[in-house]
Design a protein around this motif. Structure first.
Motif, PDB file in Angstrom:
ATOM      1  N   THR A  81      12.633 -21.656 -23.580  1.00  0.00           N
ATOM      2  CA  THR A  81      12.266 -20.265 -22.960  1.00  0.00           C
ATOM      3  C   THR A  81      10.906 -19.881 -23.465  1.00  0.00           C
ATOM      4  OG1 THR A  81      13.402 -19.276 -24.728  1.00  0.00           O
ATOM      5  CG2 THR A  81      14.698 -19.800 -22.700  1.00  0.00           C
ATOM      6  N   CYS A  82      10.219 -18.713 -23.113  1.00  0.00           N
ATOM      7  CA  CYS A  82       9.046 -18.379 -23.591  1.00  0.00           C
ATOM      8  C   CYS A  82       8.921 -16.823 -23.522  1.00  0.00           C
ATOM      9  CB  CYS A  82       7.987 -19.189 -22.676  1.00  0.00           C
ATOM     10  SG  CYS A  82       7.583 -18.627 -21.088  1.00  0.00           S
ATOM     11  N   ALA A  83       8.066 -16.527 -24.340  1.00  0.00           N
ATOM     12  CA  ALA A  83       7.510 -15.046 -24.291  1.00  0.00           C
ATOM     13  C   ALA A  83       6.066 -15.117 -24.288  1.00  0.00           C
ATOM     14  CB  ALA A  83       8.053 -14.132 -25.626  1.00  0.00           C
ATOM     15  N   VAL A  84       5.259 -15.089 -23.016  1.00  0.00           N
ATOM     16  CA  VAL A  84       3.792 -15.073 -22.889  1.00  0.00           C
ATOM     17  C   VAL A  84       3.381 -13.763 -23.514  1.00  0.00           C
ATOM     18  CG1 VAL A  84       2.127 -15.462 -21.194  1.00  0.00           C
ATOM     19  CG2 VAL A  84       4.485 -16.120 -20.582  1.00  0.00           C
ATOM     20  N   THR A  85       2.242 -14.475 -24.495  1.00  0.00           N
ATOM     21  CA  THR A  85       1.538 -13.372 -25.127  1.00  0.00           C
ATOM     22  C   THR A  85       0.212 -13.211 -24.732  1.00  0.00           C
ATOM     23  OG1 THR A  85       0.600 -15.204 -26.657  1.00  0.00           O
ATOM     24  CG2 THR A  85       2.694 -14.106 -27.283  1.00  0.00           C
ATOM     25  N   ALA A  86      -0.292 -14.121 -23.815  1.00  0.00           N
ATOM     26  CA  ALA A  86      -1.837 -14.050 -23.208  1.00  0.00           C
ATOM     27  C   ALA A  86      -1.908 -14.917 -22.244  1.00  0.00           C
ATOM     28  CB  ALA A  86      -2.745 -14.063 -24.557  1.00  0.00           C
ATOM     29  N   ILE A 102      -1.269  -9.934 -23.246  1.00  0.00           N
ATOM     30  CA  ILE A 102      -0.260  -9.373 -22.626  1.00  0.00           C
ATOM     31  C   ILE A 102       0.156  -8.144 -23.461  1.00  0.00           C
ATOM     32  CG2 ILE A 102       2.299  -9.333 -21.897  1.00  0.00           C
ATOM     33  CD1 ILE A 102       0.175 -11.300 -20.304  1.00  0.00           C
ATOM     34  N   PRO A 103       0.419  -6.887 -22.759  1.00  0.00           N
ATOM     35  CA  PRO A 103       1.010  -5.687 -23.439  1.00  0.00           C
ATOM     36  C   PRO A 103       2.058  -6.067 -24.562  1.00  0.00           C
ATOM     37  CG  PRO A 103       0.725  -5.253 -21.387  1.00  0.00           C
ATOM     38  CD  PRO A 103       0.590  -6.614 -21.240  1.00  0.00           C
ATOM     39  N   PRO A 104       1.943  -5.536 -26.011  1.00  0.00           N
ATOM     40  CA  PRO A 104       3.111  -5.755 -26.794  1.00  0.00           C
ATOM     41  C   PRO A 104       4.369  -5.567 -26.420  1.00  0.00           C
ATOM     42  CG  PRO A 104       0.879  -4.910 -27.982  1.00  0.00           C
ATOM     43  CD  PRO A 104       0.633  -4.775 -26.433  1.00  0.00           C
ATOM     44  N   GLY A 114       9.728  -7.194 -25.058  1.00  0.00           N
ATOM     45  CA  GLY A 114      10.711  -7.163 -23.946  1.00  0.00           C
ATOM     46  C   GLY A 114      11.297  -8.394 -23.507  1.00  0.00           C
ATOM     47  N   GLN A 115      10.134  -9.405 -23.435  1.00  0.00           N
ATOM     48  CA  GLN A 115      10.514 -10.888 -23.170  1.00  0.00           C
ATOM     49  C   GLN A 115      11.683 -11.589 -24.046  1.00  0.00           C
ATOM     50  OE1 GLN A 115       6.962 -13.243 -21.407  1.00  0.00           O
ATOM     51  NE2 GLN A 115       6.039 -11.599 -22.369  1.00  0.00           N
ATOM     52  N   ILE A 138       0.268  -7.095 -30.710  1.00  0.00           N
ATOM     53  CA  ILE A 138       1.006  -8.293 -30.385  1.00  0.00           C
ATOM     54  C   ILE A 138       2.023  -8.750 -31.740  1.00  0.00           C
ATOM     55  CG2 ILE A 138       1.674 -10.740 -29.535  1.00  0.00           C
ATOM     56  CD1 ILE A 138      -0.596  -9.924 -27.167  1.00  0.00           C
ATOM     57  N   ILE A 139       1.177  -9.040 -32.536  1.00  0.00           N
ATOM     58  CA  ILE A 139       1.548  -9.644 -33.881  1.00  0.00           C
ATOM     59  C   ILE A 139       2.790  -8.805 -34.333  1.00  0.00           C
ATOM     60  CG2 ILE A 139       1.208 -10.186 -36.226  1.00  0.00           C
ATOM     61  CD1 ILE A 139      -1.710 -11.263 -34.994  1.00  0.00           C
TER      62      ILE A 139
END
Length: 289
Positions: free
Chosen positions: A45-50, A65-67, A72-73, A96-97
């Motif tokens: 699975t993934c949470a896309v950061t950029a 991507i908005p923090p 939320g992902q 994001i961090i």
């Protein structure tokens, strides 16, 4: 352990997550992570950061991507699907961090006790520049990565360029590699892995793992190739698959080292620049008994 056990048909596989940026060239980033996850027999699975604009020649732009969306992902996936281990890749900016650190603490990802790591195993790859040297983190964000995420990390996995940025130590031999491992461990992770792949003067590639007490070396024959884009991501992705199966950190490093070495050996040219490491060697292997 050369390969991880594959799930039986119809059984839910072990689940892992990458929190990382998208590589439009497909060689690194979350694309590389998800490729290794699938080939290692886990559900990725993934949470896309950029979203990056890149190819084999380099990164020309990226869009964070908005923090709140990143957080939320992570919450949506782990709250429903669950996860056995988590890794980070490119985290893009300070907001994001901070969101990843807050969400990790909230969901029990990583963390420390007097005995070491607690909660879900958490591999932090402190990505600060692309394979081609293009900057991916501001100094402020890099400092926040160390201050907020390193203390949660089960293991951190910087390459030698990132080691120099983090510690000020130029790794040129075994002694400086050990100095760097000590300095990284002092920043808060349970384990520090100083990768030796960029120490190209050595005949072998030796990664050094340190837990504050003991040094462990993981050596492999050096694969001489310019097609090594995605090697660091592939190593971390293989390690996190092993951690999700319940291995120790040293066992996960040993598995990841074998996996990335074989992926480098199978690497291929791609475009006009650096080609990609190739985890699809796994498709030619017989399933474990």
């Amino acid at each position: 352990m050369d390969l991880l056990p594959l799930p039986a048909h119809g059984d839910t596989p072990v689940r892992v997550m990458t929190i990382a940026g998208s590589d439009s060239g497909g060689a690194a980033g979350l694309q590389s992570d998800l490729r290794t996850f699938t080939l290692a027999g886990v559900h990725g699975t993934c949470a896309v950061t950029a979203v990056t604009v890149q190819n084999s020649l380099g990164v020309s732009a990226f869009h964070p991507i908005p923090p709140a969306t990143v957080a939320g992902q992570i919450r949506a996936v782990i709250g429903d699907i669950g996860v056995g281990a988590v890794k980070t890749g490119m985290l893009a900016d300070a907001g994001i961090i901070a969101a990843v650190a807050d969400t990790a603490a909230e969901l029990g990802i990583g963390g420390r006790t007097g005995e070491g790591a607690a909660g879900i195993p958490f591999l932090v790859d402190p990505v600060s520049a692309s394979h081609h040297g293009d900057p991916l983190l501001s100094p402020e964000a890099f400092a926040l990565l160390v201050g907020r995420l390193f203390p949660l990390a089960t293991v951190v996995t910087p390459n030698l360029d990132e080691v120099r940025l983090l510690t000020g130590i130029e790794v040129v031999d075994e002694a400086t590699q050990r100095d760097a491992a000590r300095a990284l461990h002092d920043m808060g992770p349970c384990w520090a892995l100083v990768k030796g792949g960029h120490l190209r003067t050595a005949a072998t590639s030796t990664d050094l793992l340190y837990d504050g007490t003991e040094f462990l070396e993981f050596e492999a024959h050096r694969i001489v190739t310019t097609h090594d884009h995605g090697a660091g991501d592939t190593l971390g992705a293989a390690m996190v698959c092993a951690l999700a199966h319940g291995t120790t950190v040293p066992e996960a490093v040993a598995f990841g080292k074998r996996w990335v070495t074989r992926s480098l050996d199978a690497a291929y040219p791609l475009g006009a620049g650096h080609g990609a490491v190739n985890a699809s060697w796994r498709l030619r292997e017989a399933p474990p008994a």
